[in-house]
Write a protein that holds these residues in place. Structure first.
Motif, PDB file in Angstrom:
ATOM      1  N   ILE A   1      -7.127  -4.360 -16.134  1.00 15.27           N
ATOM      2  CA  ILE A   1      -6.626  -5.651 -16.810  1.00 15.27           C
ATOM      3  C   ILE A   1      -6.234  -4.670 -17.604  1.00 15.27           C
ATOM      4  CG2 ILE A   1      -6.900  -6.794 -18.725  1.00 15.27           C
ATOM      5  CD1 ILE A   1      -9.206  -7.673 -17.295  1.00 15.27           C
TER       6      ILE A   1
ATOM      7  N   ILE B   1      -1.418  -8.751 -19.450  1.00 15.12           N
ATOM      8  CA  ILE B   1      -1.599  -9.501 -20.793  1.00 15.12           C
ATOM      9  C   ILE B   1      -0.642  -9.341 -21.833  1.00 15.12           C
ATOM     10  CG2 ILE B   1      -2.756 -10.937 -21.842  1.00 15.12           C
ATOM     11  CD1 ILE B   1      -5.492 -10.047 -20.916  1.00 15.12           C
TER      12      ILE B   1
ATOM     13  N   ILE C   1      -3.934  -7.260 -13.674  1.00 18.80           N
ATOM     14  CA  ILE C   1      -3.593  -8.443 -14.439  1.00 18.80           C
ATOM     15  C   ILE C   1      -3.306  -7.427 -15.834  1.00 18.80           C
ATOM     16  CG2 ILE C   1      -4.444 -10.332 -15.948  1.00 18.80           C
ATOM     17  CD1 ILE C   1      -6.976 -10.336 -13.955  1.00 18.80           C
TER      18      ILE C   1
ATOM     19  N   SER D   1      -0.559 -10.285 -11.734  1.00 18.44           N
ATOM     20  CA  SER D   1      -0.409 -11.719 -12.631  1.00 18.44           C
ATOM     21  C   SER D   1      -0.563 -11.261 -13.656  1.00 18.44           C
ATOM     22  CB  SER D   1      -2.447 -12.719 -12.782  1.00 18.44           C
ATOM     23  OG  SER D   1      -2.580 -12.028 -12.071  1.00 18.44           O
TER      24      SER D   1
ATOM     25  N   VAL E   1     -10.011 -11.956 -20.586  1.00 14.39           N
ATOM     26  CA  VAL E   1     -10.724 -10.962 -20.033  1.00 14.39           C
ATOM     27  C   VAL E   1     -12.073 -11.426 -19.429  1.00 14.39           C
ATOM     28  CG1 VAL E   1     -12.195  -8.753 -20.467  1.00 14.39           C
ATOM     29  CG2 VAL E   1      -9.830  -9.427 -21.267  1.00 14.39           C
TER      30      VAL E   1
ATOM     31  N   TYR F   1     -12.968  -2.969 -27.084  1.00 13.21           N
ATOM     32  CA  TYR F   1     -12.595  -2.774 -25.282  1.00 13.21           C
ATOM     33  C   TYR F   1     -11.832  -1.530 -25.792  1.00 13.21           C
ATOM     34  CZ  TYR F   1     -11.879  -7.944 -24.345  1.00 13.21           C
ATOM     35  OH  TYR F   1     -12.762  -8.919 -24.830  1.00 13.21           O
TER      36      TYR F   1
ATOM     37  N   LEU G   1      -3.624  -4.578 -21.106  1.00  9.61           N
ATOM     38  CA  LEU G   1      -3.153  -5.697 -23.108  1.00  9.61           C
ATOM     39  C   LEU G   1      -2.266  -4.681 -23.398  1.00  9.61           C
ATOM     40  CD1 LEU G   1      -4.058  -7.875 -24.299  1.00  9.61           C
ATOM     41  CD2 LEU G   1      -5.836  -6.837 -25.279  1.00  9.61           C
TER      42      LEU G   1
ATOM     43  N   ALA H   1     -12.120 -12.857 -16.267  1.00 12.61           N
ATOM     44  CA  ALA H   1     -11.498 -12.007 -15.211  1.00 12.61           C
ATOM     45  C   ALA H   1     -13.048 -10.943 -14.794  1.00 12.61           C
ATOM     46  CB  ALA H   1     -10.461 -10.576 -15.365  1.00 12.61           C
TER      47      ALA H   1
ATOM     48  N   TRP I   1     -14.089  -8.480 -10.233  1.00 13.94           N
ATOM     49  CA  TRP I   1     -14.625  -7.799 -11.391  1.00 13.94           C
ATOM     50  C   TRP I   1     -13.734  -6.177 -10.802  1.00 13.94           C
ATOM     51  CZ3 TRP I   1     -12.929  -6.177 -16.129  1.00 13.94           C
ATOM     52  CH2 TRP I   1     -13.974  -4.955 -15.984  1.00 13.94           C
TER      53      TRP I   1
ATOM     54  N   SER J   1     -10.910  -2.179 -17.151  1.00 19.39           N
ATOM     55  CA  SER J   1     -11.388  -2.075 -15.347  1.00 19.39           C
ATOM     56  C   SER J   1     -12.819  -1.339 -15.499  1.00 19.39           C
ATOM     57  CB  SER J   1     -10.176  -1.281 -15.125  1.00 19.39           C
ATOM     58  OG  SER J   1     -10.868  -1.058 -14.060  1.00 19.39           O
TER      59      SER J   1
ATOM     60  N   THR K   1     -10.658  -4.485  -9.988  1.00 19.49           N
ATOM     61  CA  THR K   1      -9.586  -5.404 -10.891  1.00 19.49           C
ATOM     62  C   THR K   1      -9.765  -4.242 -12.276  1.00 19.49           C
ATOM     63  OG1 THR K   1      -9.303  -7.593 -10.889  1.00 19.49           O
ATOM     64  CG2 THR K   1      -9.180  -6.938 -12.990  1.00 19.49           C
TER      65      THR K   1
END
Length: 495
Positions: A375, A52, A50, A334, A361, A175, A377, A364, A370, A409, A373
């Motif tokens: 992510i 973002i 993913i 995504s 987030v 994060y 950003l 997800a 999850w 992740s 996954t």
């Protein structure tokens, strides 16, 4: 292997200058990471990526004081750098700015060079004073910005030197603390949002003389945008072409769908309404626009290959992402693009953007997907805000000025700061390595030749995102954060 003698092997005296010592340590870390680049493991647990993509923030403006990062040079908590203000003759240091709404500065191709100032990184204020700041109206970009102090006023032109801290953006800092912060993520292109979005999906920005011929495209820092008369001007190949050939699922999610074209205002309407509360409300509404992602950020429908392989239906409203996350049916890849109000693009509120990202987030993390996954950003360009790191040069188009990058992740390294040189091209490389066995957007091999000058994913200066993961660890549990955290941001900080 014996380390050759050189700067990275020298012992730095205690009395050495702090800034030099920090630079040496970071340079050594960069070399070490590059040497230790990891290939994709055969039993790769990542099944969902993913990305973002937010708007217009430099690394220093969000993480310039994050512990351990290559942030604003300081000594005893005081910045040791400053940027000259041509109108006052002062040299302005970075300062803590709790404003929820920031003005930013000009951030086109010309302003990149102006801000970098031949490597001095001290042109940010003069660019604001000479160019004004860029903001949205109903047709796209225009300055000065709405709901900001006037960007050409000497007393306000230093606003590009402001930075936020962990009290202002607590979720972003959480994060970064819990997962991975990338402190050398550079915009792929020395330009603004539109070409940056092109690079995100295709590793190139170009103009094409013939939309039916990928070979007619040439590199461009400020390419022509898609419009109603020319809806598919991008003839070169982007990553979904390879994903479709490889039977890899993907969706390009749009926050509230695609923004609808605006009708031009009646000539003179702005002047007639000046000074009234109604006019102020109209300007705010004009910046927010109609719901949906502006055309300049919604680039994927402009690529001819998306239409050739009949994949346009894979461009969906963001509501479908939340439904897929809840059901455990996320696509393999995504991309998520914001509408204006959620984007953090000046004059958008920082708090609104952070809440929007937190919702994504959290969804997800609470998904059955999850545990498989990753992510990523990031922010599409620096927005005219100060940053002290000189961007590397890789070709005629990049890199641009540094932006924040975060990896989230269950397999992300904990509390890790990645000092590798990165750009958005690294996302494409990661997608290709995870799902396409290392296939690249390469005109010699991708089955749809175009005229791109090189393969950005294989540039030797580009780091490897595999280094941000520990696939041997047990999947980490979700870290679900409040969507509206308590912050130290203020609605209107008088200057």
């Amino acid at each position: 292997m014996k380390q050759p003698k050189g700067l990275c092997s020298r012992r730095i005296p205690v009395s050495a200058i702090f800034v030099l010592a920090t630079s040496v340590l970071i340079a050594c870390a960069l070399r070490t990471e590059a040497q230790a680049a990891k290939p994709a493991p055969k039993d790769m647990p990542i099944r969902h990526i993913i990305i973002i993509f937010q708007e217009n923030r430099s690394f220093d403006s969000y993480f310039g004081t994050f512990p351990g990062a290559d942030g604003i040079p300081m000594q005893n908590g005081v910045p040791t750098v400053c940027v000259p203000d041509p109108k006052t003759g002062q040299c302005i240091k970075p300062y803590l700015d709790h404003d929820d709404v920031n003005c930013g500065g000009p951030h086109g191709a010309k302003s990149v060079l102006g801000d970098i100032a031949n490597g001095a990184m001290n042109g940010f204020i003069s660019e604001v004073q000479s160019e004004g700041a860029f903001g949205f109206n109903e047709h796209g970009y225009a300055g000065p910005l709405i709901n900001c102090h006037h960007p050409t006023d000497p007393k306000d032109s230093d606003q590009v030197m402001g930075y936020h801290n962990g009290g202002d953006i607590p979720n972003y800092w959480a994060y970064a603390r819990d997962f991975v912060l990338q402190d050398h993520m550079f915009e792929s292109v020395r330009s603004w949002s539109f070409p940056s979005h092109l690079f995100l999906v295709s590793a190139w920005s170009a103009d094409c003389s013939n939309v039916d011929d990928p070979g007619s495209c040439v590199s461009a820092l400020s390419p022509k945008d898609r419009n109603l008369k020319n809806p598919t001007p991008f003839a070169w190949t982007e990553i979904t072409w390879l994903l479709h050939k490889g039977q890899v699922s993907w969706v390009y999610y749009l926050d509230h769908g695609a923004e609808q074209p605006h009708r031009p205002r009646r000539k003179g309407a702005n002047q007639a309404a000046k000074g009234s509360a109604q006019a102020a409300g109209a300007k705010e509404a004009s910046w927010k626009g109609s719901p949906g992602v502006p055309e300049i950020w919604n680039v994927l429908p402009g690529f001819t290959d998306v239409h050739e392989d009949k994949q346009v239906a894979n461009i969906e409203d963001l509501s479908r992402f939340f439904a897929a996350a809840k059901a455990g049916t996320l696509p393999s890849v995504s991309w998520i693009c914001p509408q204006r109000a959620d984007s953090e693009h000046p004059p958008g509120k920082v708090s609104v953007g952070e809440s929007y990202v937190t919702q994504i987030v959290n969804a997800a993390m609470q998904s059955p997907d999850w545990k498989s996954t990753a992510i990523f950003l990031t922010w599409d360009d620096w927005g005219g805000f100060y940053d002290h790191v000189v961007p590397p040069t890789v070709d005629s188009l990049g890199y641009g000025i540094r932006v924040p990058g975060i990896v989230i992740s269950p397999y992300a390294r904990r509390g890790y700061i990645d000092h590798q040189t990165l750009s958005f091209d690294a996302y494409l490389r990661f997608i290709e390595d995870v799902f396409l066995h290392g296939q690249r957007l390469d005109p010699r091999t991708d089955g749809r030749p175009d005229s791109r000058p090189g393969v950005r994913e294989d540039n030797p200066k580009l780091g490897n995102l595999m280094n941000d993961f520990d696939f041997s660890q047990s999947p980490r549990p979700p870290v679900v954060l409040p969507v509206h955290p308590k912050t130290t941001l203020v609605a209107d900080h008088p200057r």
